[in-house]
Write a protein that holds these residues in place. Structure first.
Motif, PDB file in Angstrom:
ATOM      1  N   ARG A  25       0.825  -1.207   0.000  1.00  0.00           N
ATOM      2  CA  ARG A  25       0.000   0.000   0.000  1.00  0.00           C
ATOM      3  C   ARG A  25       0.861   1.259   0.000  1.00  0.00           C
ATOM      4  O   ARG A  25       0.600   2.207  -0.747  1.00  0.00           O
ATOM      5  CB  ARG A  25      -0.931  -0.023   1.220  1.00  0.00           C
ATOM      6  N   LEU A  26       1.899   1.272   0.827  1.00  0.00           N
ATOM      7  CA  LEU A  26       2.790   2.437   0.878  1.00  0.00           C
ATOM      8  C   LEU A  26       3.509   2.658  -0.447  1.00  0.00           C
ATOM      9  O   LEU A  26       3.699   3.802  -0.884  1.00  0.00           O
ATOM     10  CB  LEU A  26       3.806   2.252   2.014  1.00  0.00           C
ATOM     11  N   LEU A  27       3.900   1.551  -1.079  1.00  0.00           N
ATOM     12  CA  LEU A  27       4.573   1.667  -2.369  1.00  0.00           C
ATOM     13  C   LEU A  27       3.648   2.279  -3.412  1.00  0.00           C
ATOM     14  O   LEU A  27       4.058   3.149  -4.194  1.00  0.00           O
ATOM     15  CB  LEU A  27       5.051   0.285  -2.824  1.00  0.00           C
ATOM     16  N   ARG A  28       2.369   1.870  -3.405  1.00  0.00           N
ATOM     17  CA  ARG A  28       1.432   2.417  -4.380  1.00  0.00           C
ATOM     18  C   ARG A  28       1.127   3.879  -4.091  1.00  0.00           C
ATOM     19  O   ARG A  28       0.966   4.689  -5.007  1.00  0.00           O
ATOM     20  CB  ARG A  28       0.154   1.581  -4.367  1.00  0.00           C
ATOM     21  N   LEU A  29       1.048   4.236  -2.790  1.00  0.00           N
ATOM     22  CA  LEU A  29       0.816   5.646  -2.443  1.00  0.00           C
ATOM     23  C   LEU A  29       1.979   6.526  -2.888  1.00  0.00           C
ATOM     24  O   LEU A  29       1.776   7.667  -3.338  1.00  0.00           O
ATOM     25  CB  LEU A  29       0.600   5.777  -0.931  1.00  0.00           C
ATOM     26  N   LYS A  30       3.196   6.004  -2.757  1.00  0.00           N
ATOM     27  CA  LYS A  30       4.354   6.771  -3.246  1.00  0.00           C
ATOM     28  C   LYS A  30       4.278   6.978  -4.751  1.00  0.00           C
ATOM     29  O   LYS A  30       4.633   8.040  -5.265  1.00  0.00           O
ATOM     30  CB  LYS A  30       5.642   6.037  -2.876  1.00  0.00           C
ATOM     31  N   THR A  31       3.778   5.972  -5.448  1.00  0.00           N
ATOM     32  CA  THR A  31       3.634   6.105  -6.899  1.00  0.00           C
ATOM     33  C   THR A  31       2.622   7.180  -7.252  1.00  0.00           C
ATOM     34  O   THR A  31       2.831   7.988  -8.171  1.00  0.00           O
ATOM     35  CB  THR A  31       3.202   4.750  -7.500  1.00  0.00           C
ATOM     36  N   ILE A  32       1.506   7.213  -6.495  1.00  0.00           N
ATOM     37  CA  ILE A  32       0.490   8.248  -6.752  1.00  0.00           C
ATOM     38  C   ILE A  32       1.036   9.639  -6.433  1.00  0.00           C
ATOM     39  O   ILE A  32       0.801  10.604  -7.170  1.00  0.00           O
ATOM     40  CB  ILE A  32      -0.776   7.944  -5.927  1.00  0.00           C
ATOM     41  N   ASP A  33       1.789   9.750  -5.326  1.00  0.00           N
ATOM     42  CA  ASP A  33       2.411  11.047  -4.992  1.00  0.00           C
ATOM     43  C   ASP A  33       3.358  11.503  -6.098  1.00  0.00           C
ATOM     44  O   ASP A  33       3.415  12.703  -6.441  1.00  0.00           O
ATOM     45  CB  ASP A  33       3.167  10.929  -3.673  1.00  0.00           C
ATOM     46  N   SER A  34       4.099  10.562  -6.656  1.00  0.00           N
ATOM     47  CA  SER A  34       5.026  10.928  -7.729  1.00  0.00           C
ATOM     48  C   SER A  34       4.281  11.413  -8.969  1.00  0.00           C
ATOM     49  O   SER A  34       4.802  12.260  -9.717  1.00  0.00           O
ATOM     50  CB  SER A  34       5.912   9.735  -8.082  1.00  0.00           C
ATOM     51  N   MET A  63      -6.566  10.075 -15.167  1.00  0.00           N
ATOM     52  CA  MET A  63      -6.335   8.813 -15.870  1.00  0.00           C
ATOM     53  C   MET A  63      -5.176   8.047 -15.254  1.00  0.00           C
ATOM     54  O   MET A  63      -5.245   6.827 -15.047  1.00  0.00           O
ATOM     55  CB  MET A  63      -6.059   9.103 -17.354  1.00  0.00           C
ATOM     56  N   VAL A  64      -4.095   8.780 -14.918  1.00  0.00           N
ATOM     57  CA  VAL A  64      -2.920   8.121 -14.336  1.00  0.00           C
ATOM     58  C   VAL A  64      -3.245   7.557 -12.952  1.00  0.00           C
ATOM     59  O   VAL A  64      -2.931   6.410 -12.628  1.00  0.00           O
ATOM     60  CB  VAL A  64      -1.735   9.095 -14.267  1.00  0.00           C
ATOM     61  N   VAL A  65      -3.892   8.384 -12.095  1.00  0.00           N
ATOM     62  CA  VAL A  65      -4.225   7.944 -10.742  1.00  0.00           C
ATOM     63  C   VAL A  65      -5.223   6.795 -10.782  1.00  0.00           C
ATOM     64  O   VAL A  65      -5.118   5.829 -10.013  1.00  0.00           O
ATOM     65  CB  VAL A  65      -4.792   9.127  -9.919  1.00  0.00           C
ATOM     66  N   ARG A  66      -6.192   6.890 -11.674  1.00  0.00           N
ATOM     67  CA  ARG A  66      -7.180   5.802 -11.808  1.00  0.00           C
ATOM     68  C   ARG A  66      -6.500   4.489 -12.179  1.00  0.00           C
ATOM     69  O   ARG A  66      -6.822   3.429 -11.633  1.00  0.00           O
ATOM     70  CB  ARG A  66      -8.214   6.174 -12.862  1.00  0.00           C
ATOM     71  N   GLY A  67      -5.539   4.578 -13.091  1.00  0.00           N
ATOM     72  CA  GLY A  67      -4.818   3.368 -13.489  1.00  0.00           C
ATOM     73  C   GLY A  67      -4.029   2.766 -12.338  1.00  0.00           C
ATOM     74  O   GLY A  67      -4.002   1.543 -12.155  1.00  0.00           O
ATOM     75  N   GLU A  68      -3.388   3.629 -11.534  1.00  0.00           N
ATOM     76  CA  GLU A  68      -2.611   3.133 -10.406  1.00  0.00           C
ATOM     77  C   GLU A  68      -3.516   2.471  -9.356  1.00  0.00           C
ATOM     78  O   GLU A  68      -3.203   1.398  -8.820  1.00  0.00           O
ATOM     79  CB  GLU A  68      -1.825   4.282  -9.763  1.00  0.00           C
ATOM     80  N   VAL A  69      -4.645   3.136  -9.056  1.00  0.00           N
ATOM     81  CA  VAL A  69      -5.563   2.587  -8.054  1.00  0.00           C
ATOM     82  C   VAL A  69      -6.163   1.265  -8.544  1.00  0.00           C
ATOM     83  O   VAL A  69      -6.277   0.287  -7.793  1.00  0.00           O
ATOM     84  CB  VAL A  69      -6.682   3.603  -7.731  1.00  0.00           C
ATOM     85  N   GLU A  70      -6.570   1.253  -9.823  1.00  0.00           N
ATOM     86  CA  GLU A  70      -7.141   0.015 -10.372  1.00  0.00           C
ATOM     87  C   GLU A  70      -6.130  -1.124 -10.337  1.00  0.00           C
ATOM     88  O   GLU A  70      -6.465  -2.265  -9.984  1.00  0.00           O
ATOM     89  CB  GLU A  70      -7.604   0.259 -11.803  1.00  0.00           C
ATOM     90  N   MET A  71      -4.886  -0.828 -10.674  1.00  0.00           N
ATOM     91  CA  MET A  71      -3.847  -1.858 -10.652  1.00  0.00           C
ATOM     92  C   MET A  71      -3.631  -2.379  -9.233  1.00  0.00           C
ATOM     93  O   MET A  71      -3.464  -3.584  -9.012  1.00  0.00           O
ATOM     94  CB  MET A  71      -2.534  -1.284 -11.210  1.00  0.00           C
ATOM     95  N   GLU A  72      -3.679  -1.485  -8.244  1.00  0.00           N
ATOM     96  CA  GLU A  72      -3.487  -1.901  -6.864  1.00  0.00           C
ATOM     97  C   GLU A  72      -4.650  -2.777  -6.396  1.00  0.00           C
ATOM     98  O   GLU A  72      -4.450  -3.791  -5.717  1.00  0.00           O
ATOM     99  CB  GLU A  72      -3.366  -0.662  -5.966  1.00  0.00           C
ATOM    100  N   LEU A  73      -5.885  -2.394  -6.757  1.00  0.00           N
ATOM    101  CA  LEU A  73      -7.044  -3.199  -6.357  1.00  0.00           C
ATOM    102  C   LEU A  73      -7.007  -4.584  -6.991  1.00  0.00           C
ATOM    103  O   LEU A  73      -7.298  -5.594  -6.337  1.00  0.00           O
ATOM    104  CB  LEU A  73      -8.338  -2.477  -6.751  1.00  0.00           C
ATOM    105  N   ILE A  74      -6.658  -4.651  -8.283  1.00  0.00           N
ATOM    106  CA  ILE A  74      -6.558  -5.950  -8.952  1.00  0.00           C
ATOM    107  C   ILE A  74      -5.469  -6.801  -8.325  1.00  0.00           C
ATOM    108  O   ILE A  74      -5.655  -7.994  -8.058  1.00  0.00           O
ATOM    109  CB  ILE A  74      -6.302  -5.757 -10.460  1.00  0.00           C
ATOM    110  N   ASP A  75      -4.311  -6.178  -8.055  1.00  0.00           N
ATOM    111  CA  ASP A  75      -3.198  -6.915  -7.461  1.00  0.00           C
ATOM    112  C   ASP A  75      -3.555  -7.421  -6.067  1.00  0.00           C
ATOM    113  O   ASP A  75      -3.201  -8.543  -5.678  1.00  0.00           O
ATOM    114  CB  ASP A  75      -1.961  -6.006  -7.405  1.00  0.00           C
ATOM    115  N   THR A  76      -4.303  -6.605  -5.294  1.00  0.00           N
ATOM    116  CA  THR A  76      -4.722  -7.026  -3.959  1.00  0.00           C
ATOM    117  C   THR A  76      -5.675  -8.210  -4.024  1.00  0.00           C
ATOM    118  O   THR A  76      -5.567  -9.169  -3.256  1.00  0.00           O
ATOM    119  CB  THR A  76      -5.400  -5.857  -3.225  1.00  0.00           C
ATOM    120  N   ALA A  77      -6.626  -8.152  -4.965  1.00  0.00           N
ATOM    121  CA  ALA A  77      -7.573  -9.265  -5.116  1.00  0.00           C
ATOM    122  C   ALA A  77      -6.852 -10.552  -5.497  1.00  0.00           C
ATOM    123  O   ALA A  77      -7.122 -11.627  -4.949  1.00  0.00           O
ATOM    124  CB  ALA A  77      -8.631  -8.922  -6.163  1.00  0.00           C
TER     125      ALA A  77
END
Length: 298
Positions: A25-34, A63-77
């Motif tokens: 989760r922290l890694l994905r949040l850092k990606t969104i911050d970047s 679009m970028v943030v949506r892609g990151e969040v979607e990727m994180e949700l899919i990876d979590t599932a």
């Protein structure tokens, strides 16, 4: 300290998984911050922007943030599926059937307990978990009464399924035998017109006897299936006896067919009957071809 009703080992496993999930989760949040920092550094270089330019920047960021969040949700599932796979694989080795209540995944009270656990217990036990290894999920005591009962239940269910399958096979064979009997009866009626009822009475009695035998065999297997809970050993013995009986009935049917065929060949009506049956078979094949155009097989 939050209490989930687990022992110390399972508590440790939960902490390990939560540590893994938090790091992802922290890694994905850092990606969104970047993503936001990149937008600031690359696009926010002027003092004023038009409405269209602001909308364009926000749409791109969305679009970028949506892609990151979607990727994180899919990876979590997918990660949760792999975790459940490990648990279910170990449970199946001991004939256990685990169940889950999806509605409990949205239980706010339990979710708050998990959040409280992450804030307190996770920090307290962090040092302890660093000293422990990462063992595989340990099963329950192999010699436990519950596991033995589950094994025995699974074994009985498997035997019951086999008996049901065998019964369906016997029913199919019985229906096949009844069809053969019907065909034989039709042939006998044709022979009665030429040779008389006296010569065919013995064959008719034999066919009726075979019909009674098949019906008795089917009834015997239905009784055996209903009495499955009484004794597994008795069911196996009944299955062997029924198999022998079925073989005997099939042998009798074969002998009866051969005898009928022998008598058919001795009559002048045999050739005429064979020609008629050949024509009927051709007609049946033609009808089946037509039916397949409208009702194809599954």
């Amino acid at each position: 300290m939050a209490d989930f009703g687990f022992n110390e080992h399972h508590q440790s496993e939960i902490i390990n998984y939560m540590r893994f999930a938090r790091s992802k989760r922290l890694l994905r949040l850092k990606t969104i911050d970047s993503c936001f920092e990149e937008l600031k550094d690359s696009r926010l270089v002027e003092d004023t922007f038009t409405v269209d330019e602001v909308r364009e920047m926000l749409d791109g960021l969305q679009m970028v943030v949506r892609g990151e969040v979607e990727m994180e949700l899919i990876d979590t599932a997918h990660t949760n599926v792999l975790l459940l796979r490990q648990i279910f694989s170990q449970a199946e080795k001991f004939y256990l059937r685990l169940q889950s209540d999806i509605s409990e995944l949205e239980n706010r009270e339990l979710l708050e307990q998990v959040a409280e656990f992450e804030k307190t217990d996770f920090k307290i036990t962090n040092k302890i978990n660093q000293e422990t290894s990462k063992p595989m999920l340990a099963p329950l005591n192999e010699g436990g009464v519950s596991e033995l009962l589950n094994k025995e239940i699974a074994k009985l269910q498997e035997e019951n399924d086999k008996l049901k399958s065998r019964l369906r096979t016997l029913e199919t064979q019985a229906m096949s035998a009844l069809d053969e009997k019907t065909k034989a009866e039709r042939a006998l009626k044709d022979l009665q017109r030429t040779q008389g009822e006296q010569k065919l009475s013995a064959q008719t009695k034999e066919i009726n006897s075979l019909e009674d035998t098949v019906a008795a065999l089917k009834e015997d297997y239905e009784r055996s299936l209903s009495a499955n809970a009484a004794s597994q050993k008795d069911l196996k013995e009944n299955l062997i006896t029924a198999k022998h009986e079925l073989l005997r009935v099939q042998e009798q049917l074969t002998l009866a067919e051969k005898e009928l065929e022998k008598k058919f060949q001795q009559t002048a009506a045999y050739r005429n009957m064979k020609e008629i049956l050949t024509k009927k078979n051709e007609q049946i094949k033609e009808i089946r071809k037509r039916l397949q155009k409208y009702e194809p097989d599954d």
